[in-house]
Design an enzyme around this catalytic site. Sequence first.
Site, PDB file in Angstrom:
ATOM      1  N   HIS A 131      26.090 -65.008 106.919  1.00 27.18           N
ATOM      2  CA  HIS A 131      25.025 -64.485 107.792  1.00 27.18           C
ATOM      3  C   HIS A 131      24.167 -65.598 108.395  1.00 27.18           C
ATOM      4  O   HIS A 131      23.328 -65.327 109.247  1.00 27.18           O
ATOM      5  CB  HIS A 131      24.204 -63.399 107.091  1.00 27.18           C
ATOM      6  CG  HIS A 131      23.135 -63.885 106.165  1.00 27.18           C
ATOM      7  ND1 HIS A 131      23.293 -63.969 104.808  1.00 27.18           N
ATOM      8  CD2 HIS A 131      21.873 -64.309 106.413  1.00 27.18           C
ATOM      9  CE1 HIS A 131      22.169 -64.410 104.256  1.00 27.18           C
ATOM     10  NE2 HIS A 131      21.289 -64.633 105.213  1.00 27.18           N
ATOM     11  N   SER A 137      18.565 -68.562 102.262  1.00 26.58           N
ATOM     12  CA  SER A 137      19.931 -68.089 102.475  1.00 26.58           C
ATOM     13  C   SER A 137      20.930 -69.219 102.654  1.00 26.58           C
ATOM     14  O   SER A 137      20.635 -70.209 103.316  1.00 26.58           O
ATOM     15  CB  SER A 137      20.000 -67.221 103.727  1.00 26.58           C
ATOM     16  OG  SER A 137      19.509 -65.949 103.434  1.00 26.58           O
ATOM     17  N   ASP A 150      29.781 -62.729 101.777  1.00 20.88           N
ATOM     18  CA  ASP A 150      28.803 -63.438 102.602  1.00 20.88           C
ATOM     19  C   ASP A 150      28.891 -64.952 102.393  1.00 20.88           C
ATOM     20  O   ASP A 150      28.018 -65.554 101.761  1.00 20.88           O
ATOM     21  CB  ASP A 150      27.392 -62.904 102.276  1.00 20.88           C
ATOM     22  CG  ASP A 150      26.338 -63.454 103.217  1.00 20.88           C
ATOM     23  OD1 ASP A 150      26.698 -64.076 104.232  1.00 20.88           O
ATOM     24  OD2 ASP A 150      25.135 -63.254 102.925  1.00 20.88           O
TER      25      ASP A 150
HETATM   26  N1  ARG Z   1      19.060 -62.474 103.496  1.00 23.76           N
HETATM   27  C1  ARG Z   1      17.975 -63.342 103.246  1.00 23.76           C
HETATM   28  C2  ARG Z   1      17.918 -64.314 104.366  1.00 23.76           C
HETATM   29  O1  ARG Z   1      18.591 -64.097 105.319  1.00 23.76           O
HETATM   30  C3  ARG Z   1      18.067 -63.987 101.875  1.00 23.76           C
HETATM   31  C4  ARG Z   1      17.191 -63.226 101.002  1.00 23.76           C
HETATM   32  C5  ARG Z   1      17.297 -63.571  99.570  1.00 23.76           C
HETATM   33  N2  ARG Z   1      16.347 -62.700  99.013  1.00 23.76           N
HETATM   34  C6  ARG Z   1      16.047 -62.589  97.746  1.00 23.76           C
HETATM   35  N3  ARG Z   1      15.119 -61.766  97.401  1.00 23.76           N
HETATM   36  N4  ARG Z   1      16.670 -63.308  96.824  1.00 23.76           N
HETATM   37  O2  ARG Z   1      17.168 -65.237 104.379  1.00 23.76           O
END
Ligand code: ARG
Length: 374
Positions: free
Chosen positions: A92, A237, A145
């Site tokens: 992503h 991420s 992912d």
């Molecule tokens: N999908 C999030 C991003 O795009 C990552 C989030 C990770 N969150 C968590 N609570 N560990 O940055």
Amino acid sequence: MGTRKTPAFKPLLIAATALALLLAALFLAANTPSEFVSHSSAKTRVDASSSIVGGTSTTASNFPWQVLITANNKEFCGGSLIHPMIILTAAHCLVDDYGNYYEDRPGLVFRAYTGRTRVNAGGVELDWHSARVDPRYDAIRTVYDWGFVSLDSPASAPTLKIAGPDELPLWEPGRKATVTGFGDLYDGGPSSTVLQRVTVNVLADSGCSRYGAAFDGTTQLCAGYIAGGRDACQGDSGGPLSVTGDKGARRLIGIVSTGKGCALHYFPGIYSRVAEPELAEDIQSEVELIESLDDFPDAYSGINVIGSQARPYGCAASIKARKIAEQRVESSERALEAARRTGNRDRIEAAKRSLKNAKNRLSDSRDNSERICF
Ligand code: ARG
């Protein structure tokens, strides 16, 4: 600022806060490449860039394989150098919800760095070649992912291997792992200017049960705290969830992927389950494909990105302690025989007691090394 505020001060404070929020919003609107950063998926808030909540500042020298990915010079995502010429990150971070690569968008410049303790200075820029994601990546379910950035020339930083099939004890539920990144310091908060680290527990799938069907234990790993408080966050991420084994061996077990908010009670972080043996094998094959598609030099082809033989932290010491305990039992047995030869009752009784103690200690140290090593 103290916790007590005078009534006269309060309206001023509210006005100042409102102004600050407005400015922050304007600043974000102006600076966030929102049309490519914000994914409109089922997730609560999905910035490709996810920082650490409840962590502490660290330095790049402690996490030399940590990669910082920037988009137009802004913190975007984390990653791990798993091969001298390949960065592993989250899918992503590389494609939008429709599978379009961000790097193909005009006006968008991606860079990657290792060795950065501060988000905007130092380190070494990596020679970005091209991005590829696992073909099974599904933006709606956030499964598979992960993706890769290949480089035009080898990085000099050390690599982080994925935990191997004989290293499952390193990351079974209950083990500690570390997540690192420059992401937000709390949900909706600012990202960090200094690399952050936080320790989280590897949890059984049941730890993420509140996510319901949104959690997929075959491709996702649950890690954090049921009580909340410490977690990865937006901006982290793509970054590594790693473990330390004996003799300083470090291994990658997960990639920061998603979660509800950050550090919330009942909602631990969700990571891509990259060390699951079948998935690690898939990543190894994907690496081999990239090596050949990108014509890597021979010296950088056929590289094994999966580790083996690392033992859990403390295992070697516990085995050593067990060996010593075994020797104590043997010598206590000899001492008892010697006491029996003297026929002295007191000496025999004393030797029996110390043999019993030695046996108890041996049994404890066996339990201990079994608990730590397996
Ligand atoms: N999908 C999030 C991003 O795009 C990552 C989030 C990770 N969150 C968590 N609570 N560990 O940055």
